[in-house]
Design a protein around this motif. Structure first.
Motif, PDB file in Angstrom:
ATOM      1  N   GLY A   1       0.779  -1.234   0.000  1.00  0.00           N
ATOM      2  CA  GLY A   1       0.000   0.000   0.000  1.00  0.00           C
ATOM      3  C   GLY A   1       0.805   1.275   0.000  1.00  0.00           C
ATOM      4  O   GLY A   1       0.370   2.291   0.556  1.00  0.00           O
TER       5      GLY A   1
ATOM      6  N   ARG B   1      -1.200   4.107  -1.522  1.00  0.00           N
ATOM      7  CA  ARG B   1      -2.248   4.552  -0.588  1.00  0.00           C
ATOM      8  C   ARG B   1      -1.648   5.427   0.509  1.00  0.00           C
ATOM      9  O   ARG B   1      -2.218   6.471   0.872  1.00  0.00           O
ATOM     10  CB  ARG B   1      -2.957   3.353   0.027  1.00  0.00           C
TER      11      ARG B   1
ATOM     12  N   GLN C   1      -4.045   1.733  -9.019  1.00  0.00           N
ATOM     13  CA  GLN C   1      -4.020   2.242  -7.654  1.00  0.00           C
ATOM     14  C   GLN C   1      -3.975   3.767  -7.629  1.00  0.00           C
ATOM     15  O   GLN C   1      -4.616   4.403  -6.777  1.00  0.00           O
ATOM     16  CB  GLN C   1      -2.825   1.649  -6.899  1.00  0.00           C
TER      17      GLN C   1
ATOM     18  N   THR D   1      -0.886  -2.033 -12.777  1.00  0.00           N
ATOM     19  CA  THR D   1      -1.355  -2.129 -11.401  1.00  0.00           C
ATOM     20  C   THR D   1      -1.159  -0.809 -10.663  1.00  0.00           C
ATOM     21  O   THR D   1      -2.052  -0.341  -9.944  1.00  0.00           O
ATOM     22  CB  THR D   1      -0.604  -3.259 -10.667  1.00  0.00           C
TER      23      THR D   1
ATOM     24  N   SER E   1      -6.663  -4.559  -7.274  1.00  0.00           N
ATOM     25  CA  SER E   1      -6.050  -3.637  -8.240  1.00  0.00           C
ATOM     26  C   SER E   1      -5.065  -4.324  -9.179  1.00  0.00           C
ATOM     27  O   SER E   1      -4.586  -3.703 -10.122  1.00  0.00           O
ATOM     28  CB  SER E   1      -5.318  -2.513  -7.502  1.00  0.00           C
TER      29      SER E   1
ATOM     30  N   HIS F   1      -7.396   5.028  -8.216  1.00  0.00           N
ATOM     31  CA  HIS F   1      -8.276   4.775  -7.077  1.00  0.00           C
ATOM     32  C   HIS F   1      -8.009   5.752  -5.933  1.00  0.00           C
ATOM     33  O   HIS F   1      -8.949   6.317  -5.350  1.00  0.00           O
ATOM     34  CB  HIS F   1      -8.093   3.344  -6.584  1.00  0.00           C
ATOM     35  N   TYR F   2      -6.726   5.971  -5.616  1.00  0.00           N
ATOM     36  CA  TYR F   2      -6.390   6.770  -4.442  1.00  0.00           C
ATOM     37  C   TYR F   2      -6.193   8.251  -4.752  1.00  0.00           C
ATOM     38  O   TYR F   2      -6.347   9.093  -3.863  1.00  0.00           O
ATOM     39  CB  TYR F   2      -5.130   6.215  -3.769  1.00  0.00           C
TER      40      TYR F   2
END
Length: 217
Positions: free
Chosen positions: A139, A142, A203, A199, A180, A206-207
């Motif tokens: 992560g 993230r 991500q 990938t 993801s 998404h973030y």
């Protein structure tokens, strides 16, 4: 958004950079530079010959999700090695977040082989990440999003890494990264081709939902 870029190849034909609208130079090289402690000074000098940059600071990378935030007023990370061309942070980390103030005297870099170099910026704050499958699974993107905040104004650059046609992993890697993961089945039993850049892009969307994602092959 990244709207103007200039690719420059040095005489060895293996280094490129472009200048973003923020005025930052993002550089990539596949020159054989050895950053072991005993060769660090020579390699840093060679790197600065390829790119017009201030002295460079590197991370002690260990495929973690740890990010050093240099914007913090209490940040006092020790540099275990220092010369006129290069410095090295002591604590293990695979990402660094800086502001324009941090870039006044230093540039910042990461080392990659198969893994991705990822840059995220918005004109005021910037993150540089080293992300292989372990970092993506842990992560690190993230964590960068949480640290940076206000994620709608960012753009991102995904640098060169192992491509989606030659990065074989087992199903356990796919499962560790999660939803993801961008991957493809292969004729090899229990082997899959992992698309690291795809990938990371998933991500990032998404973030961050960045204004633009640029891929440098």
């Amino acid at each position: 958004m990244i709207s103007e870029r200039t690719f420059i190849s040095n005489q060895e034909g293996s280094s490129i950079y472009y200048e973003s609208p923020d005025g930052l130079i993002l550089g990539f090289t596949n020159n054989k530079l050895d950053f072991k402690r005993e060769n660090m000074v020579v390699s840093a000098a060679r790197l600065r010959e390829s790119f017009p940059i201030p002295p460079i600071t590197l991370l002690t990378q260990e495929h973690t999700n740890i990010i050093l935030d240099l914007r913090s007023p209490i940040f006092n990370e020790e540099r275990v090695f220092s010369s006129s061309d290069i410095a090295l942070f002591a604590s293990p980390a695979d990402g660094v977040i800086v502001s324009l103030r941090n870039l006044a005297s230093f540039s910042y870099g990461i080392k990659t082989a198969d893994c991705l170099p990822i840059f995220i910026g918005n004109g005021n704050n910037f993150a540089l990440l080293h992300a292989g499958w372990r970092g993506l699974a842990a992560g690190i993107i993230r964590r960068a999003a949480v640290a940076l905040g206000d994620n709608s104004s960012y753009y991102a650059v995904i640098g060169p890494a192992a491509g989606p046609t030659n990065y074989y992993v087992g199903i356990e890697v796919v499962e560790k990264i999660g939803e993801s993961t961008v991957y493809h089945s292969t004729a090899k039993k229990d082997k899959y081709l992992l698309d690291l850049a795809g990938t990371a892009e998933a991500q990032l969307k998404h973030y961050f939902n960045p204004q633009k994602i640029e891929k440098i092959n």
